[in-house]
Write an enzyme that holds these catalytic residues in place. Structure first.
Site, PDB file in Angstrom:
ATOM      1  N   LYS A 187     -32.213  94.328 -27.999  1.00 31.91           N
ATOM      2  CA  LYS A 187     -33.490  93.990 -27.409  1.00 31.91           C
ATOM      3  C   LYS A 187     -34.175  95.271 -26.926  1.00 31.91           C
ATOM      4  CE  LYS A 187     -33.547  93.754 -23.065  1.00 31.91           C
ATOM      5  NZ  LYS A 187     -33.014  94.844 -22.220  1.00 31.91           N
ATOM      6  N   HIS A 217     -27.342  90.172 -23.984  1.00 34.50           N
ATOM      7  CA  HIS A 217     -25.988  90.193 -23.420  1.00 34.50           C
ATOM      8  C   HIS A 217     -25.815  89.164 -22.300  1.00 34.50           C
ATOM      9  CE1 HIS A 217     -27.698  92.925 -20.380  1.00 34.50           C
ATOM     10  NE2 HIS A 217     -26.656  92.637 -19.627  1.00 34.50           N
ATOM     11  N   LYS A 221     -22.392  86.209 -20.969  1.00 35.70           N
ATOM     12  CA  LYS A 221     -21.772  86.070 -19.640  1.00 35.70           C
ATOM     13  C   LYS A 221     -21.219  84.650 -19.495  1.00 35.70           C
ATOM     14  CE  LYS A 221     -24.984  89.348 -17.461  1.00 35.70           C
ATOM     15  NZ  LYS A 221     -24.245  90.472 -16.919  1.00 35.70           N
ATOM     16  N   HIS A 279     -33.649  88.028 -21.008  1.00 33.62           N
ATOM     17  CA  HIS A 279     -32.598  87.456 -20.160  1.00 33.62           C
ATOM     18  C   HIS A 279     -33.102  86.234 -19.366  1.00 33.62           C
ATOM     19  CE1 HIS A 279     -30.683  91.041 -21.366  1.00 33.62           C
ATOM     20  NE2 HIS A 279     -31.032  91.822 -20.368  1.00 33.62           N
ATOM     21  N   LYS A 379     -36.059  96.227  -9.957  1.00 38.59           N
ATOM     22  CA  LYS A 379     -35.098  97.314  -9.741  1.00 38.59           C
ATOM     23  C   LYS A 379     -35.280  97.809  -8.311  1.00 38.59           C
ATOM     24  CE  LYS A 379     -34.315  98.624 -14.464  1.00 38.59           C
ATOM     25  NZ  LYS A 379     -32.934  98.205 -14.713  1.00 38.59           N
TER      26      LYS A 379
HETATM   27  P1  NDP Z   1     -30.701 105.968 -26.064  1.00 42.12           P
HETATM   28  O1  NDP Z   1     -32.024 106.652 -26.062  1.00 42.12           O
HETATM   29  O2  NDP Z   1     -29.659 106.409 -25.114  1.00 42.12           O
HETATM   30  O3  NDP Z   1     -30.059 106.105 -27.519  1.00 42.12           O
HETATM   31  C1  NDP Z   1     -30.825 106.002 -28.712  1.00 42.12           C
HETATM   32  C2  NDP Z   1     -29.939 106.329 -29.888  1.00 42.12           C
HETATM   33  O4  NDP Z   1     -30.680 106.198 -31.095  1.00 42.12           O
HETATM   34  C3  NDP Z   1     -29.371 107.728 -29.875  1.00 42.12           C
HETATM   35  O5  NDP Z   1     -28.081 107.689 -30.450  1.00 42.12           O
HETATM   36  C4  NDP Z   1     -30.329 108.481 -30.782  1.00 42.12           C
HETATM   37  O6  NDP Z   1     -29.739 109.548 -31.434  1.00 42.12           O
HETATM   38  C5  NDP Z   1     -30.611 107.434 -31.817  1.00 42.12           C
HETATM   39  N1  NDP Z   1     -31.895 107.668 -32.505  1.00 42.12           N
HETATM   40  C6  NDP Z   1     -33.111 107.445 -31.985  1.00 42.12           C
HETATM   41  N2  NDP Z   1     -34.063 107.709 -32.913  1.00 42.12           N
HETATM   42  C7  NDP Z   1     -33.408 108.113 -34.022  1.00 42.12           C
HETATM   43  C8  NDP Z   1     -33.830 108.524 -35.313  1.00 42.12           C
HETATM   44  N3  NDP Z   1     -35.116 108.567 -35.663  1.00 42.12           N
HETATM   45  N4  NDP Z   1     -32.899 108.880 -36.227  1.00 42.12           N
HETATM   46  C9  NDP Z   1     -31.590 108.851 -35.869  1.00 42.12           C
HETATM   47  N5  NDP Z   1     -31.129 108.472 -34.655  1.00 42.12           N
HETATM   48  C10 NDP Z   1     -32.029 108.099 -33.751  1.00 42.12           C
HETATM   49  O7  NDP Z   1     -31.017 104.404 -25.930  1.00 42.12           O
HETATM   50  P2  NDP Z   1     -30.066 103.259 -25.357  1.00 42.12           P
HETATM   51  O8  NDP Z   1     -28.698 103.472 -25.889  1.00 42.12           O
HETATM   52  O9  NDP Z   1     -30.265 103.143 -23.907  1.00 42.12           O
HETATM   53  O10 NDP Z   1     -30.726 101.955 -25.997  1.00 42.12           O
HETATM   54  C11 NDP Z   1     -30.512 101.597 -27.348  1.00 42.12           C
HETATM   55  C12 NDP Z   1     -30.941 100.141 -27.518  1.00 42.12           C
HETATM   56  O11 NDP Z   1     -30.125  99.334 -26.699  1.00 42.12           O
HETATM   57  C13 NDP Z   1     -32.382  99.862 -27.083  1.00 42.12           C
HETATM   58  O12 NDP Z   1     -32.909  98.882 -27.929  1.00 42.12           O
HETATM   59  C14 NDP Z   1     -32.228  99.307 -25.678  1.00 42.12           C
HETATM   60  O13 NDP Z   1     -33.286  98.452 -25.314  1.00 42.12           O
HETATM   61  C15 NDP Z   1     -30.941  98.508 -25.849  1.00 42.12           C
HETATM   62  N6  NDP Z   1     -30.253  98.270 -24.592  1.00 42.12           N
HETATM   63  C16 NDP Z   1     -29.794  99.312 -23.845  1.00 42.12           C
HETATM   64  C17 NDP Z   1     -29.127  99.068 -22.659  1.00 42.12           C
HETATM   65  C18 NDP Z   1     -28.573 100.174 -21.849  1.00 42.12           C
HETATM   66  O14 NDP Z   1     -28.027  99.875 -20.771  1.00 42.12           O
HETATM   67  N7  NDP Z   1     -28.679 101.426 -22.296  1.00 42.12           N
HETATM   68  C19 NDP Z   1     -28.907  97.685 -22.148  1.00 42.12           C
HETATM   69  C20 NDP Z   1     -29.406  96.657 -23.047  1.00 42.12           C
HETATM   70  C21 NDP Z   1     -30.052  96.964 -24.212  1.00 42.12           C
HETATM   71  P3  NDP Z   1     -29.829 111.074 -30.930  1.00 42.12           P
HETATM   72  O15 NDP Z   1     -29.913 111.024 -29.433  1.00 42.12           O
HETATM   73  O16 NDP Z   1     -28.539 111.606 -31.409  1.00 42.12           O
HETATM   74  O17 NDP Z   1     -31.030 111.627 -31.523  1.00 42.12           O
HETATM   75  C1  BG6 Z   2     -30.522  95.393 -19.706  1.00 48.41           C
HETATM   76  C2  BG6 Z   2     -31.723  96.139 -19.201  1.00 48.41           C
HETATM   77  O1  BG6 Z   2     -30.886  94.537 -20.741  1.00 48.41           O
HETATM   78  O2  BG6 Z   2     -29.970  94.623 -18.650  1.00 48.41           O
HETATM   79  C3  BG6 Z   2     -31.363  97.003 -18.012  1.00 48.41           C
HETATM   80  O3  BG6 Z   2     -32.234  96.958 -20.246  1.00 48.41           O
HETATM   81  C4  BG6 Z   2     -30.674  96.181 -16.949  1.00 48.41           C
HETATM   82  O4  BG6 Z   2     -32.532  97.601 -17.480  1.00 48.41           O
HETATM   83  C5  BG6 Z   2     -29.532  95.400 -17.552  1.00 48.41           C
HETATM   84  O5  BG6 Z   2     -30.180  97.074 -15.965  1.00 48.41           O
HETATM   85  C6  BG6 Z   2     -28.950  94.439 -16.528  1.00 48.41           C
HETATM   86  O6  BG6 Z   2     -27.789  93.863 -17.061  1.00 48.41           O
HETATM   87  P1  BG6 Z   2     -26.651  93.288 -16.098  1.00 48.41           P
HETATM   88  O7  BG6 Z   2     -25.641  92.730 -17.030  1.00 48.41           O
HETATM   89  O8  BG6 Z   2     -26.163  94.465 -15.306  1.00 48.41           O
HETATM   90  O9  BG6 Z   2     -27.312  92.273 -15.247  1.00 48.41           O
END
Ligand code: NDP
Ligand code: BG6
Length: 545
Positions: A187, A217, A221, A279, A379
């Site tokens: 998402k 996610h 739960k 969520h 938040k």
């Molecule tokens: P990050 O910015 O930490 O990670 C993004 C990843 O995508 C990195 O590995 C980056 O690689 C890679 N990437 C981005 N653009 C490119 C590209 N053009 N080519 C190749 N690789 C690319 O994001 P998050 O991990 O936080 O989030 C990822 C997804 O998960 C999102 O959709 C977010 O909404 C979802 N999400 C995240 C949560 C969290 O707690 N982090 C919770 C719930 C959902 P590099 O850095 O090596 O370039």
């Molecule tokens: C993620 C959001 O989907 O859910 C975060 O991107 C948020 O911003 C998280 O912190 C909350 O998840 P949980 O499981 O800790 O309530």
């Protein structure tokens, strides 16, 4: 639901209709003698993580995989291929995996020894031709049996691009002989209704709907799944689960954390896209929907879609009137001073992104017409707590005068999703003593106590497992996503107009004052979940005065 899933000890098995067979009643306090396996064994597969160097992979996906491996859920023929731009060798990726999973045991370590990594841009065809070669090699050397699970754990703007590239490199169609190719999509799925529809078109050009697992996610739960059990495995709630008995519903998703290092992402999202569209809408749909005819994936999803379809769509003026958006300024969390949102890393100093949101929704159907549904998320609120509270109508005539019943609150059923997972029912009781004073008390069910000694899988663990075994019940169907966007789109549009408004709140408080007024206009007030949490200890407890 697949046959594998029905053998689990998880929440869904309990979600069937209540038995009317009086001879089949269980003992007063049923306790399992031996622990059932929490999750069934998954088939061999190569899991490809796009976004392998990112935050989600390190914090959620890899730890979930490590737990699945150590529980014996992952097959010996399981492997991971990570893909991202960070220039890593296979060894460096494995070191990153080890760092992200310090708790990983011997089974996990054995599997990780063959994990691979591809350094590449998602818009470069070589990334995908290398991936195809690695997948074929994994089938030959690692026993992955032609099964593929793609996980789009990357930035949402490239989801469609990656799906198209996978299709162009013949990676999206299952091979002959019962193999599978599935894609888990993170998402937010789109930025609004139009972009979600456009993303669906791109995804459907590469995968059939049945291959697409849109993850939320919260659906993993146990306590969210338990909403189904509470409602449909018990006879006592259904008759009162409607407008005749319930006067209002409040959904709270509160976090004490700020945006941390995710300011860049959060600036493109805000609370509405980050939490409410997904969520909150999922929790709301499970709480308010009609009974499905079975726990089969599409029967549950059909009912969720019907409910979401019944949520009122406001005009632009109504959208402003029925919503309050806020942003945290500096304040205190647990006695520690914290900075304001506009001072966070990668956040614009004049950011208009909301970190708090309160909405007043209506569900226009026979069950819920006229019942205000209040939703809030934020938040840097005082605590991390997610709950759904259903408040019942007051008695038609109160026998006790105001002086002796001023501490009596309306009956409320609280579904505590996290932390301290459980359910409590607040009702009035006589205070011991000569005088007839009544006040509210809470009867509490605690998950941790009732199922002491039983392990449960965390959200990501459960959902990754389900995607591997092909159980889509807890994933989100295309029409659900679109209905949820249909509900939130008018707020996005209204806020982009002059007068959309932003209200500030100090970190560590329950949000802007305007949000209190939103509820007070209906003669209600927000619950204080912290007070309730502190006082309910799995026993009959008194509520604060
Ligand atoms: P990050 O910015 O930490 O990670 C993004 C990843 O995508 C990195 O590995 C980056 O690689 C890679 N990437 C981005 N653009 C490119 C590209 N053009 N080519 C190749 N690789 C690319 O994001 P998050 O991990 O936080 O989030 C990822 C997804 O998960 C999102 O959709 C977010 O909404 C979802 N999400 C995240 C949560 C969290 O707690 N982090 C919770 C719930 C959902 P590099 O850095 O090596 O370039
Ligand atoms: C993620 C959001 O989907 O859910 C975060 O991107 C948020 O911003 C998280 O912190 C909350 O998840 P949980 O499981 O800790 O309530």
């Amino acid at each position: 639901m697949t046959p594998e899933a029905t053998t689990q000890g998880g929440g869904q098995a309990a979600a069937g209709p209540a038995s009317s067979d009086a001879t089949n009643t269980s003992k007063a306090h049923p306790r399992p003698r031996s622990l059932p396996p929490v999750l069934s064994k998954a088939p061999p597969a190569a899991m490809v993580i796009f976004g392998a160097s990112g935050d989600l992979t390190a914090r959620k996906i890899l730890p979930a995989l490590a737990r699945l491996a150590d529980r014996g859920v992952l097959d010996d023929g399981f492997t991971v291929i990570g893909v991202a731009r960070t220039a890593w060798t296979d060894e460096e990726f494995r070191a990153h995996v080890a760092e992200a999973t310090p708790e990983g045991g011997s089974k996990w370590k054995a599997l990780t020894a063959r994990f691979k990594y591809i350094t590449g841009e998602y818009n470069h065809p070589e990334t995908f031709s290398t991936l195809k070669a690695h997948l074929d090699e994994s089938d030959r050397l690692d026993g992955t049996a032609g099964n593929r699970l793609y996980y789009l754990a990357t930035i949402p703007s490239v989801f469609g691009l990656v799906a198209e590239a996978l299709a162009e490199h013949a990676c999206t169609r299952p091979a002959e002989g019962g193999t599978f190719a599935r894609v888990v999509v993170e998402k937010p799925y789109g930025r609004d209704l139009d972009s979600a529809i456009a993303l669906d078109e791109q995804m459907h050009a590469a995968f059939d709907e049945g291959q697409i697992y849109r993850i939320d996610h919260y659906m993993g739960k146990e306590t969210v799944q338990n909403v189904l059990a509470l409602r449909f495995a018990n006879a006592i709630f259904e008759p009162i689960w409607n407008r005749r008995y319930i006067s209002q519903v409040q959904v709270t998703v509160a976090e004490s954390l700020g945006v941390e290092h995710r300011g860049g992402f959060y600036e493109t999202a805000g609370a509405l896209r980050d939490i409410v569209q997904n969520h909150v809408m999922q929790v709301l749909a499970l709480t308010l929907m009609e009974s499905p005819t079975s726990t089969e994936a599409d029967r549950v999803r059909d009912e969720k879609v019907k409910l979401l379809h019944a949520v009122d769509i406001p005009t632009p003026d109504e959208a402003v009137d029925k919503s309050v958006r806020g942003q945290y300024t500096e304040g205190f969390i647990d006695g520690e001073k914290v900075i304001g949102y506009r001072q966070e890393q990668d956040v614009s100093p004049d950011s208009q992104t909301e970190t708090y949101l309160a909405l007043r929704l209506r569900v226009e159907n026979w069950r819920w017409a006229g019942v205000p549904i209040f939703v809030r998320t934020g938040k840097r609120l005082p605590a991390r707590v997610t709950e759904v509270a259903l408040t019942f109508r007051s008695v038609p005539f109160l026998l006790f005068d105001h002086r002796t019943s001023r501490d009596l609150r309306p009956n409320t059923l609280v579904l505590r999703i996290q932390p301290d997972e459980g359910i409590s029912l607040e009702f009035g009781a006589k205070v011991p003593g000569e005088k007839f004073h009544v006040r509210s008390v809470a009867m509490d069910f605690s998950y941790a106590e009732a199922f002491a000694g039983m392990e449960s899988a965390d959200g990501y663990e459960r959902l990754i497992h389900d995607a591997m075994v092909g159980d889509a019940t807890l994933f989100i169907r295309s029409d659900e996503v679109q209905q949820a966007w249909r509900i939130v789109d008018p707020y996005l549009k209204a806020w982009s107009e002059p007068g959309g408004g932003m209200h500030f709140y100090p970190a560590g408080t329950w949000g802007p004052h305007m949000a209190d007024l939103l509820v007070e206009r209906s003669g209600d007030e927000w619950r204080n979940p912290v007070i309730d949490l502190e006082l309910s200890g799995g026993r009959l407890t008194e509520l604060p005065q």
